[in-house]
Write a protein that holds these residues in place. Structure first.
Motif, PDB file in Angstrom:
ATOM      1  N   GLY A   1       0.814  -1.211   0.000  1.00 59.12           N
ATOM      2  CA  GLY A   1       0.000   0.000   0.000  1.00 59.12           C
ATOM      3  C   GLY A   1       0.846   1.259   0.000  1.00 59.12           C
ATOM      4  O   GLY A   1       0.469   2.278  -0.581  1.00 59.12           O
ATOM      5  N   PHE A   2       2.005   1.189   0.620  1.00 61.63           N
ATOM      6  CA  PHE A   2       2.900   2.342   0.690  1.00 61.63           C
ATOM      7  C   PHE A   2       3.515   2.671  -0.664  1.00 61.63           C
ATOM      8  O   PHE A   2       3.692   3.841  -0.999  1.00 61.63           O
ATOM      9  CB  PHE A   2       3.999   2.076   1.727  1.00 61.63           C
ATOM     10  N   VAL A   3       3.851   1.666  -1.451  1.00 61.71           N
ATOM     11  CA  VAL A   3       4.498   1.924  -2.741  1.00 61.71           C
ATOM     12  C   VAL A   3       3.503   2.006  -3.891  1.00 61.71           C
ATOM     13  O   VAL A   3       3.895   2.227  -5.038  1.00 61.71           O
ATOM     14  CB  VAL A   3       5.586   0.871  -3.061  1.00 61.71           C
ATOM     15  N   SER A   4       2.217   1.838  -3.630  1.00 58.98           N
ATOM     16  CA  SER A   4       1.200   1.916  -4.677  1.00 58.98           C
ATOM     17  C   SER A   4       0.629   3.322  -4.745  1.00 58.98           C
ATOM     18  O   SER A   4       0.489   4.000  -3.732  1.00 58.98           O
ATOM     19  CB  SER A   4       0.056   0.940  -4.387  1.00 58.98           C
ATOM     20  N   PRO A   5       0.254   3.752  -5.955  1.00 60.34           N
ATOM     21  CA  PRO A   5      -0.384   5.071  -6.073  1.00 60.34           C
ATOM     22  C   PRO A   5      -1.810   5.027  -5.540  1.00 60.34           C
ATOM     23  O   PRO A   5      -2.446   3.975  -5.517  1.00 60.34           O
ATOM     24  CB  PRO A   5      -0.364   5.334  -7.577  1.00 60.34           C
TER      25      PRO A   5
ATOM     26  N   GLN B   1      -0.274  13.827 -20.790  1.00 58.06           N
ATOM     27  CA  GLN B   1       0.362  15.136 -20.752  1.00 58.06           C
ATOM     28  C   GLN B   1       0.399  15.677 -19.322  1.00 58.06           C
ATOM     29  O   GLN B   1       1.379  16.270 -18.909  1.00 58.06           O
ATOM     30  CB  GLN B   1      -0.392  16.106 -21.655  1.00 58.06           C
ATOM     31  N   ILE B   2      -0.644  15.446 -18.577  1.00 61.21           N
ATOM     32  CA  ILE B   2      -0.706  15.932 -17.203  1.00 61.21           C
ATOM     33  C   ILE B   2       0.070  15.018 -16.261  1.00 61.21           C
ATOM     34  O   ILE B   2       0.547  15.438 -15.227  1.00 61.21           O
ATOM     35  CB  ILE B   2      -2.184  16.046 -16.747  1.00 61.21           C
ATOM     36  N   ASP B   3       0.240  13.770 -16.663  1.00 67.35           N
ATOM     37  CA  ASP B   3       0.831  12.740 -15.820  1.00 67.35           C
ATOM     38  C   ASP B   3       2.219  13.110 -15.313  1.00 67.35           C
ATOM     39  O   ASP B   3       2.565  12.842 -14.178  1.00 67.35           O
ATOM     40  CB  ASP B   3       0.868  11.427 -16.590  1.00 67.35           C
ATOM     41  N   HIS B   4       3.037  13.739 -16.154  1.00 68.10           N
ATOM     42  CA  HIS B   4       4.404  14.069 -15.760  1.00 68.10           C
ATOM     43  C   HIS B   4       4.441  15.200 -14.739  1.00 68.10           C
ATOM     44  O   HIS B   4       5.375  15.322 -13.975  1.00 68.10           O
ATOM     45  CB  HIS B   4       5.239  14.438 -16.986  1.00 68.10           C
ATOM     46  N   GLU B   5       3.402  16.039 -14.745  1.00 67.92           N
ATOM     47  CA  GLU B   5       3.372  17.162 -13.826  1.00 67.92           C
ATOM     48  C   GLU B   5       2.836  16.769 -12.457  1.00 67.92           C
ATOM     49  O   GLU B   5       3.067  17.468 -11.483  1.00 67.92           O
ATOM     50  CB  GLU B   5       2.505  18.279 -14.420  1.00 67.92           C
ATOM     51  N   LYS B   6       2.092  15.658 -12.400  1.00 67.26           N
ATOM     52  CA  LYS B   6       1.474  15.258 -11.137  1.00 67.26           C
ATOM     53  C   LYS B   6       2.492  14.665 -10.178  1.00 67.26           C
ATOM     54  O   LYS B   6       3.428  13.981 -10.572  1.00 67.26           O
ATOM     55  CB  LYS B   6       0.370  14.222 -11.369  1.00 67.26           C
ATOM     56  N   GLU B   7       2.267  14.923  -8.919  1.00 65.42           N
ATOM     57  CA  GLU B   7       3.109  14.357  -7.874  1.00 65.42           C
ATOM     58  C   GLU B   7       2.584  12.959  -7.521  1.00 65.42           C
ATOM     59  O   GLU B   7       1.387  12.701  -7.580  1.00 65.42           O
ATOM     60  CB  GLU B   7       3.043  15.270  -6.654  1.00 65.42           C
ATOM     61  N   PHE B   8       3.488  12.068  -7.136  1.00 62.59           N
ATOM     62  CA  PHE B   8       3.090  10.716  -6.752  1.00 62.59           C
ATOM     63  C   PHE B   8       2.373  10.777  -5.404  1.00 62.59           C
ATOM     64  O   PHE B   8       2.921  11.257  -4.416  1.00 62.59           O
ATOM     65  CB  PHE B   8       4.326   9.811  -6.664  1.00 62.59           C
ATOM     66  N   VAL B   9       1.138  10.283  -5.380  1.00 61.07           N
ATOM     67  CA  VAL B   9       0.352  10.256  -4.144  1.00 61.07           C
ATOM     68  C   VAL B   9       0.197   8.804  -3.735  1.00 61.07           C
ATOM     69  O   VAL B   9      -0.318   7.978  -4.477  1.00 61.07           O
ATOM     70  CB  VAL B   9      -1.043  10.901  -4.347  1.00 61.07           C
ATOM     71  N   ARG B  10       0.651   8.493  -2.536  1.00 61.03           N
ATOM     72  CA  ARG B  10       0.624   7.115  -2.048  1.00 61.03           C
ATOM     73  C   ARG B  10      -0.779   6.710  -1.591  1.00 61.03           C
ATOM     74  O   ARG B  10      -1.527   7.531  -1.074  1.00 61.03           O
ATOM     75  CB  ARG B  10       1.580   6.952  -0.877  1.00 61.03           C
TER      76      ARG B  10
ATOM     77  N   LYS C   1       4.040  -0.472 -16.178  1.00 60.25           N
ATOM     78  CA  LYS C   1       2.874  -0.216 -17.021  1.00 60.25           C
ATOM     79  C   LYS C   1       2.396   1.227 -16.890  1.00 60.25           C
ATOM     80  O   LYS C   1       2.093   1.878 -17.884  1.00 60.25           O
ATOM     81  CB  LYS C   1       1.746  -1.171 -16.642  1.00 60.25           C
ATOM     82  N   TYR C   2       2.337   1.745 -15.669  1.00 59.71           N
ATOM     83  CA  TYR C   2       1.819   3.095 -15.455  1.00 59.71           C
ATOM     84  C   TYR C   2       2.909   4.138 -15.262  1.00 59.71           C
ATOM     85  O   TYR C   2       2.621   5.297 -14.944  1.00 59.71           O
ATOM     86  CB  TYR C   2       0.854   3.104 -14.259  1.00 59.71           C
ATOM     87  N   ARG C   3       4.153   3.748 -15.425  1.00 59.04           N
ATOM     88  CA  ARG C   3       5.310   4.650 -15.417  1.00 59.04           C
ATOM     89  C   ARG C   3       5.367   5.559 -14.191  1.00 59.04           C
ATOM     90  O   ARG C   3       5.305   6.779 -14.281  1.00 59.04           O
ATOM     91  CB  ARG C   3       5.307   5.505 -16.678  1.00 59.04           C
ATOM     92  N   TYR C   4       5.505   4.943 -13.060  1.00 56.42           N
ATOM     93  CA  TYR C   4       5.685   5.723 -11.840  1.00 56.42           C
ATOM     94  C   TYR C   4       6.774   5.079 -11.000  1.00 56.42           C
ATOM     95  O   TYR C   4       7.049   3.902 -11.087  1.00 56.42           O
ATOM     96  CB  TYR C   4       4.387   5.855 -11.042  1.00 56.42           C
ATOM     97  N   VAL C   5       7.411   5.924 -10.189  1.00 57.26           N
ATOM     98  CA  VAL C   5       8.429   5.474  -9.240  1.00 57.26           C
ATOM     99  C   VAL C   5       8.000   5.977  -7.868  1.00 57.26           C
ATOM    100  O   VAL C   5       7.842   7.192  -7.686  1.00 57.26           O
ATOM    101  CB  VAL C   5       9.827   6.018  -9.615  1.00 57.26           C
ATOM    102  N   PRO C   6       7.772   5.083  -6.920  1.00 57.96           N
ATOM    103  CA  PRO C   6       7.265   5.539  -5.625  1.00 57.96           C
ATOM    104  C   PRO C   6       8.295   6.197  -4.719  1.00 57.96           C
ATOM    105  O   PRO C   6       7.952   6.746  -3.685  1.00 57.96           O
ATOM    106  CB  PRO C   6       6.732   4.248  -4.991  1.00 57.96           C
ATOM    107  N   PHE C   7       9.572   6.162  -5.104  1.00 54.68           N
ATOM    108  CA  PHE C   7      10.614   6.734  -4.265  1.00 54.68           C
ATOM    109  C   PHE C   7      11.376   7.788  -5.033  1.00 54.68           C
ATOM    110  O   PHE C   7      11.589   7.672  -6.234  1.00 54.68           O
ATOM    111  CB  PHE C   7      11.611   5.647  -3.813  1.00 54.68           C
ATOM    112  N   THR C   8      11.805   8.825  -4.329  1.00 53.95           N
ATOM    113  CA  THR C   8      12.670   9.835  -4.937  1.00 53.95           C
ATOM    114  C   THR C   8      14.070   9.640  -4.392  1.00 53.95           C
ATOM    115  O   THR C   8      14.249   9.404  -3.201  1.00 53.95           O
ATOM    116  CB  THR C   8      12.175  11.252  -4.605  1.00 53.95           C
TER     117      THR C   8
END
Length: 181
Positions: free
Chosen positions: A87-91, A103-112, A169-176
């Motif tokens: 749950g912590f690493v999932s959006p 287009q908006i996806d790159h601007e959005k912040e990752f929300v856990r 698949k959804y191109r996100y990284v849960p950690f910075t």
């Protein structure tokens, strides 16, 4: 005489009223306030919180290793922590795959789905409950622990594999990797 004495001095209603007015509600309120104060003071101290949780984990591992038992409790604890980690690493919301969203996806912040503080709190609570359960022999159920360990490793592998596929698949990284300023 004895019956009337107990009836007047130890009736259920009088004990209930006494505990209700002074004891139970007052104690519960004070404990809730104390617990809330601890949580509020722990919130900004990330390193201290995780150090405390790590120390509890080390204590639990050493205790179960020395006592050679509580394998079911340890297995359930490990599965619970794995579930909370997932749950912590999932959006919070799955990404919708259309051109407008990309287009908006790159601007959005990752929300856990599970914020870090809740992850820490639930993990720490689970560890404390597991430590408490090791005090009672009734929870030391005899089981062949290598089977549980193998099953947990397989479960971890499959869960992590599925999560990595979802991340790709959804191109996100849960950690910075960079420090925020």
């Amino acid at each position: 005489f004895l019956f009337s004495f107990f009836k007047t001095h130890f009736s259920i209603m009088s004990w209930y009223e006494i505990l209700n007015e002074t004891g139970i509600r007052g104690i519960v309120t004070k404990v809730k306030r104390f617990y809330q104060n601890i949580l509020e003071s722990a919130y900004p101290r990330l390193e201290l919180r995780w150090t405390f949780t790590t120390l509890i984990l080390i204590f639990y591992v050493i205790r179960t290793y020395i006592l050679k038992g509580w394998y079911i409790v340890s297995y359930v604890l490990a599965v619970y922590i794995l579930y909370r980690l997932l749950g912590f690493v999932s959006p919070q919301f799955n990404q919708i795959d259309n051109t407008h969203e990309k287009q908006i996806d790159h601007e959005k912040e990752f929300v856990r789905r599970l914020p870090e503080f809740r992850f820490w709190l639930e993990t720490t609570q689970a560890l404390l409950i597991s430590c408490l359960l090791t005090l009672f022999r009734i929870f030391d159920i005899p089981v062949f622990w290598p089977v549980l360990l193998l099953y947990f490793i397989i479960l971890c592998f499959l869960t992590i594999k599925r999560q990595i596929k979802h991340m790709i698949k959804y191109r996100y990284v849960p950690f910075t990797l960079t420090k925020e300023s």
